[in-house]
Design a protein around this motif. Sequence first.
Motif, PDB file in Angstrom:
ATOM      1  N   UNK A 156     -13.359   2.390   7.571  1.00  0.00           N
ATOM      2  CA  UNK A 156     -12.856   1.285   6.754  1.00  0.00           C
ATOM      3  C   UNK A 156     -12.381   1.767   5.398  1.00  0.00           C
ATOM      4  N   UNK A 157     -13.093   2.735   4.838  1.00  0.00           N
ATOM      5  CA  UNK A 157     -12.682   3.301   3.547  1.00  0.00           C
ATOM      6  C   UNK A 157     -11.357   4.040   3.680  1.00  0.00           C
ATOM      7  N   UNK A 158     -11.205   4.800   4.761  1.00  0.00           N
ATOM      8  CA  UNK A 158      -9.926   5.504   4.996  1.00  0.00           C
ATOM      9  C   UNK A 158      -8.805   4.510   5.232  1.00  0.00           C
ATOM     10  N   UNK A 159      -9.087   3.447   5.960  1.00  0.00           N
ATOM     11  CA  UNK A 159      -8.087   2.408   6.203  1.00  0.00           C
ATOM     12  C   UNK A 159      -7.612   1.813   4.880  1.00  0.00           C
ATOM     13  N   UNK A 160      -8.544   1.452   4.021  1.00  0.00           N
ATOM     14  CA  UNK A 160      -8.176   0.891   2.718  1.00  0.00           C
ATOM     15  C   UNK A 160      -7.379   1.885   1.887  1.00  0.00           C
ATOM     16  N   UNK A 161      -7.787   3.147   1.921  1.00  0.00           N
ATOM     17  CA  UNK A 161      -7.069   4.179   1.164  1.00  0.00           C
ATOM     18  C   UNK A 161      -5.622   4.287   1.640  1.00  0.00           C
ATOM     19  N   UNK A 162      -5.429   4.295   2.953  1.00  0.00           N
ATOM     20  CA  UNK A 162      -4.067   4.400   3.498  1.00  0.00           C
ATOM     21  C   UNK A 162      -3.243   3.147   3.202  1.00  0.00           C
TER      22      UNK A 162
END
Length: 95
Positions: free
Chosen positions: A79-85
């Motif tokens: 989820x953190x990577x998704x938000x970052x992207x």
Amino acid sequence: MTNTNLDRETLRELADEGNETALDWLADLADEAGDLAELSELLDEGSSRAGFLLTRRATAAGDLRALHRISDAGYDEAGQELERLLKAPADGRRD
């Protein structure tokens, strides 16, 4: 991480009995084999190692849907990577 003294059947039995290390070994073996279906199954069983490996693959591919699914399966870092992207579009602009 391959060790010829460990076979998948034994690892599966140990993982089914709740052994986290065996579950991690299965995830690493599935990753080495490129078996995304097995990695997904291991994630569904609660393997954080499988979550890490799937997140790494999905991030490298820019696969937002996969990151969302991995996050929904309980691996928060996806989820953190998704938000970052989502916050950093390819052209660097949000119009």
